[in-house]
Write a protein that holds these residues in place. Sequence first.
Motif, short mmCIF file in Angstrom:
data_model
loop_
_atom_site.label_atom_id
_atom_site.label_comp_id
_atom_site.label_asym_id
_atom_site.label_seq_id
_atom_site.Cartn_x
_atom_site.Cartn_y
_atom_site.Cartn_z
N ALA C 31 -1.50 -4.14 14.97
CA ALA C 31 -1.64 -2.92 14.28
C ALA C 31 -0.37 -3.06 13.23
O ALA C 31 -0.17 -1.90 12.37
CB ALA C 31 -1.53 -2.54 14.90
N THR C 32 0.40 -3.37 13.68
CA THR C 32 1.36 -3.14 12.35
C THR C 32 1.59 -4.72 11.07
O THR C 32 1.61 -3.98 9.99
CB THR C 32 3.33 -3.90 12.78
OG1 THR C 32 3.58 -3.30 14.17
CG2 THR C 32 3.97 -3.75 12.17
N LEU C 33 1.17 -5.81 11.47
CA LEU C 33 0.47 -5.84 10.08
C LEU C 33 -0.65 -5.75 9.55
O LEU C 33 -0.64 -6.91 8.21
CB LEU C 33 0.89 -7.68 10.56
CG LEU C 33 2.60 -7.85 11.09
CD1 LEU C 33 2.30 -9.61 11.44
CD2 LEU C 33 3.76 -7.61 9.72
N PRO C 35 -3.14 -3.47 9.92
CA PRO C 35 -3.65 -1.96 10.04
C PRO C 35 -4.85 -1.92 9.76
O PRO C 35 -5.72 -0.80 10.65
CB PRO C 35 -2.59 -1.22 9.52
CG PRO C 35 -1.97 -1.71 8.74
CD PRO C 35 -2.49 -3.23 8.45
N GLN C 36 -5.82 -2.44 8.53
CA GLN C 36 -6.71 -2.33 8.20
C GLN C 36 -7.84 -3.02 9.48
O GLN C 36 -9.37 -2.54 9.66
CB GLN C 36 -7.18 -2.58 6.73
CG GLN C 36 -6.14 -2.18 6.14
CD GLN C 36 -6.66 -0.63 6.21
OE1 GLN C 36 -7.44 0.02 5.80
NE2 GLN C 36 -5.07 0.08 6.08
N ALA C 37 -7.23 -4.10 10.21
CA ALA C 37 -8.00 -4.93 10.24
C ALA C 37 -8.70 -4.27 11.68
O ALA C 37 -8.46 -3.35 12.37
CB ALA C 37 -8.04 -5.85 10.60
N ARG C 38 -10.51 -4.91 12.57
CA ARG C 38 -10.61 -3.95 13.25
C ARG C 38 -10.75 -5.30 14.10
O ARG C 38 -11.48 -6.28 14.29
CB ARG C 38 -12.59 -4.11 13.27
CG ARG C 38 -12.59 -3.77 14.49
CD ARG C 38 -14.26 -2.98 14.35
NE ARG C 38 -13.62 -1.12 12.76
CZ ARG C 38 -14.45 -0.72 12.84
NH1 ARG C 38 -15.99 -0.54 12.86
NH2 ARG C 38 -14.04 0.35 11.57
#
Lengths: 294, 294, 294
Positions: C31-33, C35-38
Amino acid sequence: MSSNEYSPAIIALTTDFGASFYVGQLKGVLATLAPQARVIDLTHEIEPQSIRHGAIVLQDSIPWFPKGSIHIAVVDPGVGTDRRLVVADFDGRLVIGPDNGLLSALAADSPPRRIVQLNKPEYWATRPSATFHGRDIMAPVAAYLANGGEVEALGDPLQTLHPSPIPQVAYRYESDLEIIEGVVCMADRYGNVLTNVRIQDLPALTQPRAIHEWKLVIEGLENPHPGRIDRREISIVNTYGDANSGEWVALIGSSGRLEISIPNGNARDCLAGGLRRFHMVRKGTIDPSSSFSR
Amino acid sequence: MSSNEYSPAIIALTTDFGASFYVGQLKGVLATLAPQARVIDLTHEIEPQSIRHGAIVLQDSIPWFPKGSIHIAVVDPGVGTDRRLVVADFDGRLVIGPDNGLLSALAADSPPRRIVQLNKPEYWATRPSATFHGRDIMAPVAAYLANGGEVEALGDPLQTLHPSPIPQVAYRYESDLEIIEGVVCMADRYGNVLTNVRIQDLPALTQPRAIHEWKLVIEGLENPHPGRIDRREISIVNTYGDANSGEWVALIGSSGRLEISIPNGNARDCLAGGLRRFHMVRKGTIDPSSSFSR
Amino acid sequence: MSSNEYSPAIIALTTDFGASFYVGQLKGVLATLAPQARVIDLTHEIEPQSIRHGAIVLQDSIPWFPKGSIHIAVVDPGVGTDRRLVVADFDGRLVIGPDNGLLSALAADSPPRRIVQLNKPEYWATRPSATFHGRDIMAPVAAYLANGGEVEALGDPLQTLHPSPIPQVAYRYESDLEIIEGVVCMADRYGNVLTNVRIQDLPALTQPRAIHEWKLVIEGLENPHPGRIDRREISIVNTYGDANSGEWVALIGSSGRLEISIPNGNARDCLAGGLRRFHMVRKGTIDPSSSFSR
């Protein structure tokens, strides 16, 4: 409090798969066919093959999701037989699952606006397996709906669903006693057992403490003395704070459902063996004809 | 390495609900009220009602999440009593939970910038249940924050949190021995037991192997010979690769926390019974006044 | 049926972490590195440290995910030793994991287009722990790829992966019998045991019922009479509907893999003890040289 921006489609999953790779495969299909959709695990911890458990969980949980949400529900002991698969619209929430009673407790609260039998294989995976219709039929159908497809395209309309596995609450009088007959339906993770009695099944409670007028009576509990029948009278309280540790109590839980508990204990083990019956009783204090009207 | 594009709000969940439908209902509320937010399961496997377990997990896990992330933390044996609910800001991460010590280990590392008591019911569900404040209060509050709401609006400011359930590490000398006193706090999934001692609690280690100078001593382990007290000296190693299968060891784990393990075994079973004490000891090799300063 | 709009990067997780906070920490890094990924949980219920179990699950599950998806696979008993970490491209799906055989069953189906050893620490967390490379190396690498990074940048190319822990199916003849030799590999949540035999390993089945020509024979099952060897002949059926409750059967499951089951029972307990061998046998009905060609 809700946002009014564009929201992605939601597909929520309720299954008896546990956290196994079967869930992973189903999610892989959704990620392939509906990459924009948001996939939510409602729960995968339905007791394996327990339609009753699944029906209660859906009845208590689906209404918390937004209108427009899409749900895949898989508790499907009849997979591979000729049981039907359906999609039904419950107040704007679309639920896809086997027509084996799993969706029927939901239907008791909110008669489905429409029911469609899934009988158009062109919306499924090319060659569905015999044993995993969640992945091969329900997930492609959910993706189709998430991408804006029409419910009606998926198959022929149906008028009714399979009867519910949850018995209805019954009412009777005996001299001056009001009696409500219910059954224990399932246990939750904490060892509380949930029943088919909900707050709307009780006569209007004119004041919060009025629930204390009732006693719950349950018979045939497990007993170390063979041959004896154990009959237990259980107080009905407002919160767990009103109960002593280790003492049986009943209360209306967070889903508005009567539950039986042993605070810091486990009521589940004492209630093994399916649809165990109980009754609630109080002295009739008001005119019976109004008492049970809702 | 991080992306600089617009990112959706993150709401992460840490509870003792297991993978039950209670999680599903809470997610349904979030999907309804904050449909843009990304919801992440941090874990739902906190030991039921164990504030200590939850406090350790939050302390070790929240800092891995990005600033701006919102967290719901529910280990709440006092739900329905008058315990407070709060939101606290830990270095830019907002954590919502009961003020029962659950957030206090976090606070020991990173004093909260602000603490607000949740006492404005207009931000909650209309009629919160008595037993499920995660769904009825904390989720609506998290959604409000995810939608851009202000922490300060949610209630009155507080100065301090409930004391931490994790005892502080203690230090003492005995003739020429340095002694560190700690307690076992919880077991992880692999049967390793985690303690309250962290790498920053140890005197500066001038070289990697310096940890070998310490011995860990623990007493009163379960023992097949009743009446005997089992006292065990445990080596402290750098990695599991330095240990023999079945042999007790201690090491600094991936969260910088001293853990006790039996490689290919299970240390948990031997350490039942709450906050078991142990001590670490080494021969004092340098000036004590500097040895324990940090 | 798939959408053609822009889709976020997908990072799917397959681990033996259970639903523990170790998963939560890894997700915090993602989520930090990225944030766009699902982020998708494929499963975390790989049997702890079982490379064989993990290899089967990856082989059966990864192909259900879309091309371009990124996978973190952690079953890593050798963490902290000098085993390599790799990323391999299986038909457009990138899988990051230890090179200990975990990815090698996948490679048997779809030889990797490229394999890169992760040996550039500049793509990792600053000081990786010795015991949690999933969080400290694999998650940052997955985030880098999700943000559009190049596989080749991550390290040096490799030609081959560690050999697979799944034995190959063997074939032989005995007088007029065709014999296929397989092994039991793992149990699923329902107590079915999965084998290394897949539908493509069987001689072409000219008609659906042709599978009935085969018998499965397994020896050395657990037996209440010590000293006796229990040998069992098991029918092979098309669906569970063809089996009687409590009767052993084998069938081709939803992943095209031969599985052994006791409907309403649990085959797992009878098959303890690692790679148990079995064979399938039928009367040779056609020219052997063609029978086993595929």
